[in-house]
Design a protein around this motif. Sequence first.
Motif, PDB file in Angstrom:
ATOM      1  N   LEU A 126      41.341  28.643  33.468  1.00 40.25           N
ATOM      2  CA  LEU A 126      40.278  29.630  33.293  1.00 40.25           C
ATOM      3  C   LEU A 126      40.814  30.807  32.496  1.00 40.25           C
ATOM      4  CD1 LEU A 126      38.904  29.906  36.943  1.00 40.25           C
ATOM      5  CD2 LEU A 126      37.736  28.845  35.023  1.00 40.25           C
ATOM      6  N   ASN A 127      40.015  31.271  31.546  1.00 37.50           N
ATOM      7  CA  ASN A 127      40.330  32.522  30.873  1.00 37.50           C
ATOM      8  C   ASN A 127      39.555  33.616  31.583  1.00 37.50           C
ATOM      9  OD1 ASN A 127      39.529  34.705  28.724  1.00 37.50           O
ATOM     10  ND2 ASN A 127      41.465  33.818  28.116  1.00 37.50           N
ATOM     11  N   VAL A 128      40.279  34.568  32.162  1.00 39.15           N
ATOM     12  CA  VAL A 128      39.653  35.647  32.920  1.00 39.15           C
ATOM     13  C   VAL A 128      39.652  36.918  32.071  1.00 39.15           C
ATOM     14  CG1 VAL A 128      39.776  37.055  35.004  1.00 39.15           C
ATOM     15  CG2 VAL A 128      40.428  34.644  35.091  1.00 39.15           C
ATOM     16  N   ASP A 129      38.458  37.451  31.847  1.00 40.43           N
ATOM     17  CA  ASP A 129      38.314  38.735  31.175  1.00 40.43           C
ATOM     18  C   ASP A 129      38.020  39.764  32.255  1.00 40.43           C
ATOM     19  OD1 ASP A 129      38.657  37.786  28.549  1.00 40.43           O
ATOM     20  OD2 ASP A 129      36.573  37.123  28.499  1.00 40.43           O
ATOM     21  N   LEU A 130      39.015  40.549  32.612  1.00 42.05           N
ATOM     22  CA  LEU A 130      38.837  41.591  33.615  1.00 42.05           C
ATOM     23  C   LEU A 130      38.534  42.896  32.889  1.00 42.05           C
ATOM     24  CD1 LEU A 130      38.852  42.531  36.537  1.00 42.05           C
ATOM     25  CD2 LEU A 130      41.311  42.899  36.330  1.00 42.05           C
ATOM     26  N   THR A 159      37.795  41.313  45.116  1.00 43.60           N
ATOM     27  CA  THR A 159      37.375  40.127  45.856  1.00 43.60           C
ATOM     28  C   THR A 159      36.336  39.396  45.019  1.00 43.60           C
ATOM     29  OG1 THR A 159      37.753  41.263  47.951  1.00 43.60           O
ATOM     30  CG2 THR A 159      36.331  39.328  48.013  1.00 43.60           C
ATOM     31  N   ILE A 160      36.409  38.067  45.031  1.00 46.17           N
ATOM     32  CA  ILE A 160      35.442  37.253  44.297  1.00 46.17           C
ATOM     33  C   ILE A 160      34.395  36.767  45.294  1.00 46.17           C
ATOM     34  CG2 ILE A 160      35.122  35.259  42.807  1.00 46.17           C
ATOM     35  CD1 ILE A 160      38.169  35.526  42.158  1.00 46.17           C
ATOM     36  N   GLU A 161      33.144  37.141  45.061  1.00 44.55           N
ATOM     37  CA  GLU A 161      32.042  36.833  45.972  1.00 44.55           C
ATOM     38  C   GLU A 161      31.829  35.327  46.102  1.00 44.55           C
ATOM     39  OE1 GLU A 161      27.666  37.731  45.007  1.00 44.55           O
ATOM     40  OE2 GLU A 161      28.382  39.493  46.114  1.00 44.55           O
ATOM     41  N   ASP A 183      31.634  38.810  35.249  1.00 46.13           N
ATOM     42  CA  ASP A 183      31.801  37.925  36.403  1.00 46.13           C
ATOM     43  C   ASP A 183      33.049  37.063  36.258  1.00 46.13           C
ATOM     44  OD1 ASP A 183      29.446  38.870  37.510  1.00 46.13           O
ATOM     45  OD2 ASP A 183      28.229  37.342  36.516  1.00 46.13           O
ATOM     46  N   PHE A 184      33.434  36.422  37.346  1.00 47.44           N
ATOM     47  CA  PHE A 184      34.542  35.470  37.386  1.00 47.44           C
ATOM     48  C   PHE A 184      33.904  34.080  37.397  1.00 47.44           C
ATOM     49  CE2 PHE A 184      37.658  32.869  39.689  1.00 47.44           C
ATOM     50  CZ  PHE A 184      38.810  33.172  38.984  1.00 47.44           C
ATOM     51  N   GLY A 185      33.760  33.472  36.218  1.00 52.56           N
ATOM     52  CA  GLY A 185      33.059  32.188  36.124  1.00 52.56           C
ATOM     53  C   GLY A 185      31.619  32.370  36.575  1.00 52.56           C
ATOM     54  N   ASP A 186      31.192  31.576  37.594  1.00 53.71           N
ATOM     55  CA  ASP A 186      29.834  31.670  38.122  1.00 53.71           C
ATOM     56  C   ASP A 186      29.738  32.635  39.298  1.00 53.71           C
ATOM     57  OD1 ASP A 186      28.952  29.796  36.287  1.00 53.71           O
ATOM     58  OD2 ASP A 186      29.364  28.104  37.622  1.00 53.71           O
ATOM     59  N   SER A 187      30.849  33.252  39.686  1.00 56.55           N
ATOM     60  CA  SER A 187      30.874  34.144  40.848  1.00 56.55           C
ATOM     61  C   SER A 187      31.000  35.596  40.426  1.00 56.55           C
ATOM     62  CB  SER A 187      32.045  33.796  41.762  1.00 56.55           C
ATOM     63  OG  SER A 187      31.968  32.465  42.207  1.00 56.55           O
TER      64      SER A 187
END
Length: 190
Positions: free
Chosen positions: A173-177, A76-78, A40-44
């Motif tokens: 934010l550290n984003v792990d894709l 897209t981030i929900e 996920d992207f943080g809480d989304s």
Amino acid sequence: MKNLKFLLVILMLIVFSSITLAQNKWSAEFRPGVDFPTEDFGDSNIKTGFGFEVTFAYRFMEHLSGYAGWGYNTFTIEDTDFDFDETGYTFGLQFIHPIGSSENLSYLLRAGAIYNHLELEDNDGDLIDDSGHGFGWQVGAGIEYNLGNNWSLRPTIRYRSLSRDLEVEDTPLNVDLNYISFGLGISKTL
């Protein structure tokens, strides 16, 4: 960044100047795909994405090639006003070997690196933040079906991983894709 662009220009010059000297050693592939995020992207939640990749490969051993290319994927981030694009370069090794005595069907294995960046955008397409390029990795497997006249189809599955830092509303934010991608490439051997 300038060195990477210079390296890619030199690689392209070598590709096009060597095609006449190295018949059936070069190949070009266009691969559209559907991407399923595993985190996920943080809480989304990150929704299913899509994109494409263009690669060139040089076969330097009977079944082993080196490849390099460029790709674009969008997600897209929900429940937010944001989406992001992953763009950049890919390179590595691919192994293609016939299945049994078949001349038309082979299995394909790929492993390599990506040098990509993430661009976070709002719903209007305005850039919020750009992570800058950084290294990640990918592995993949699939089959190659020879269509004739040096054309082939390559349905593949791959796993990609990229970690980058973004800033949203002054919050780092550290984003792990990390995602699994299903694609159908079309390849031409030159």
